[in-house]
Structure formats: C-alpha cells, structure tokens
Design an enzyme around this catalytic site. Sequence first.
Site, PDB file in Angstrom:
ATOM      1  N   ASP A 280      -0.710  -2.294 -11.409  1.00 20.54           N
ATOM      2  CA  ASP A 280      -0.783  -1.306 -10.320  1.00 20.54           C
ATOM      3  C   ASP A 280      -2.305  -1.059  -9.882  1.00 20.54           C
ATOM      4  OD1 ASP A 280       1.993  -1.001 -10.422  1.00 20.54           O
ATOM      5  OD2 ASP A 280       2.066   1.089 -11.018  1.00 20.54           O
TER       6      ASP A 280
ATOM      7  N   HIS B 133       2.730   8.058  -2.120  1.00 17.20           N
ATOM      8  CA  HIS B 133       1.674   7.367  -2.541  1.00 17.20           C
ATOM      9  C   HIS B 133       2.410   5.695  -2.524  1.00 17.20           C
ATOM     10  CE1 HIS B 133       4.145   7.906  -6.068  1.00 17.20           C
ATOM     11  NE2 HIS B 133       3.695   6.780  -6.649  1.00 17.20           N
TER      12      HIS B 133
ATOM     13  N   LYS C   6       8.201  -2.471  -7.676  1.00 21.36           N
ATOM     14  CA  LYS C   6       9.125  -1.560  -8.583  1.00 21.36           C
ATOM     15  C   LYS C   6       8.970  -0.374  -7.904  1.00 21.36           C
ATOM     16  CE  LYS C   6       4.992  -0.261 -11.690  1.00 21.36           C
ATOM     17  NZ  LYS C   6       4.857   1.048 -11.018  1.00 21.36           N
TER      18      LYS C   6
ATOM     19  N   CYS D  51       2.632   4.179 -15.909  1.00 27.31           N
ATOM     20  CA  CYS D  51       3.087   2.876 -15.778  1.00 27.31           C
ATOM     21  C   CYS D  51       2.621   1.766 -17.040  1.00 27.31           C
ATOM     22  CB  CYS D  51       2.689   2.075 -14.396  1.00 27.31           C
ATOM     23  SG  CYS D  51       3.799   3.037 -13.026  1.00 27.31           S
TER      24      CYS D  51
HETATM   25  C1  VGL Z   1       2.351   5.497 -11.350  1.00 26.60           C
HETATM   26  C2  VGL Z   1       2.722   7.839 -11.007  1.00 26.60           C
HETATM   27  C3  VGL Z   1       3.710   7.406  -9.824  1.00 26.60           C
HETATM   28  C4  VGL Z   1       1.512   4.376 -12.117  1.00 26.60           C
HETATM   29  C5  VGL Z   1       3.158   5.086 -10.230  1.00 26.60           C
HETATM   30  O1  VGL Z   1       1.462   3.579 -11.738  1.00 26.60           O
HETATM   31  O2  VGL Z   1       1.092   4.860 -13.206  1.00 26.60           O
HETATM   32  N1  VGL Z   1       2.468   7.022 -11.697  1.00 26.60           N
HETATM   33  N2  VGL Z   1       3.814   6.552  -9.674  1.00 26.60           N
HETATM   34 ZN    ZN Z   2       4.953   5.826  -8.048  1.00 27.01          ZN
END
Ligand code: VGL
Ligand code: ZN
Length: 205
Positions: free
Chosen positions: A8, A81, A106, A151
């Site tokens: 991510d 987001h 995901k 994540c």
């Molecule tokens: C994530 C919060 C919401 C991450 C993704 O990538 O850690 N955190 N969506």
């Molecule tokens: Zn997210």
Amino acid sequence: MNVLLVVDIQNDFLPGGALAVPDGDKVIPIINRLVEHFDLILATQDWHPANHGSFAANHPNRHPGEVIDLNGTMQILWPIHCVQESPGADFSTQLRTDRFAKVFRKGIDPAIDSYSSFFDNARKRSTGLSDYLRERKINELFICGLATDYCVKFSVLDSTSLGIRTSVIADACRGVNLKPDDSATAIAEMRKAGASIIESADIGR
Ligand code: VGL
Ligand code: ZN
C-alpha cells in the site's frame, strides 16, 4: 528465491493524502533500494469503491476514528481514501514499480474491509495472494510498507498463520498510530506470531 511484498505505498497514505501515515514517504527510498535485492516483488493496493463501508462519510452522523459493527465485523471508520481509479489510490510516482511482478488489490467489497494482503477482515474471501504463493511453492516472504498497525500487521499475521516464513523490514514500514504506541504494539504482536523483525540494512549489504 527471495520474495518481497510491498504493502500500500499509495498517495492517500503519504503526506498530503486523505489518510496520511506520518513519515510514510520515508519508506520510499528504502523500498527503492530493497527491490534491487529480491528475485520477485509483489505489491498490494487498497482499492475501495466509493460506497465502501469503511468510509465514515457513508454512515450518517459517523466520524473517522469511530468504531461500528459492519455486517458483523468490527470496523474502524476512516476518511474516504484509495477510491478505485482516483489519484489517491495510485502508487507514489517516487516509488519504483517497474519490478512489481503482480499487484493484488484489496478492500473491493463495499460490505467488508481488508487490511490483510491475503484475506478480508472476516477471512471469507482471498485476494489471490495465497494461491499465487502456493502455486509457486513460495514459503518465505519479506514484508514492508504502510501501515505497520493495519495492513502490514494483518498481512504478516495471515502470512505466519499460513506457515510462511515471514520477515518484517521494520524501517521500511510506518504506522498510522491512532494511539501513539500502536506501531510498537503491532511489531510485538507480529514477533509473537513468529515473524522475524529485521532492518533494511540486513538485506543485500
Ligand atoms: C489501511 C486503514 C484503512 C492500510 C488501509 O493500508 O494500512 N489502513 N485502509
Ligand atoms: Zn482502506
């Protein structure tokens, strides 16, 4: 074969983004060096539809940081987001993506979030990563990225639970830290689950 999973590294998780991880950009030069030292690089992308249930804005009178029951699973509500096809969902232009062999997306199902790179938060649906690794007989994984306390953590816990030898490259990760010690707690949990906690300097030097 050594395999790196980059979690991510998307604009919305970087400074200026909708869900900015403090100092999230600091991991980019580290990861850009790491990719030189792995045989196979895989990546994930948080990839939400606009109506995703993890967005506070999709629940009347709810705010980011609040916790709700989302179809039977505890859900922290986040700002909007990583909406599919939006600039916030793109990888940083600073990130070397040329060696990414495959990207697993995901958080696509609006009814359930997916912190882990492997399974959604109810562990019902797979992203395809576990099959991909099994088909190639890959049983060791190095993991880095954002965010340590979400994540990265849940990816690492699923990885160890699948019997994959798992190392977390700690300085190539940063956390959201809703509570100040969330990242430290996450590192302790990952270690307890059997993951090795290493530093990028341990790779290729
Ligand atoms: C994530 C919060 C919401 C991450 C993704 O990538 O850690 N955190 N969506
Ligand atoms: Zn997210």
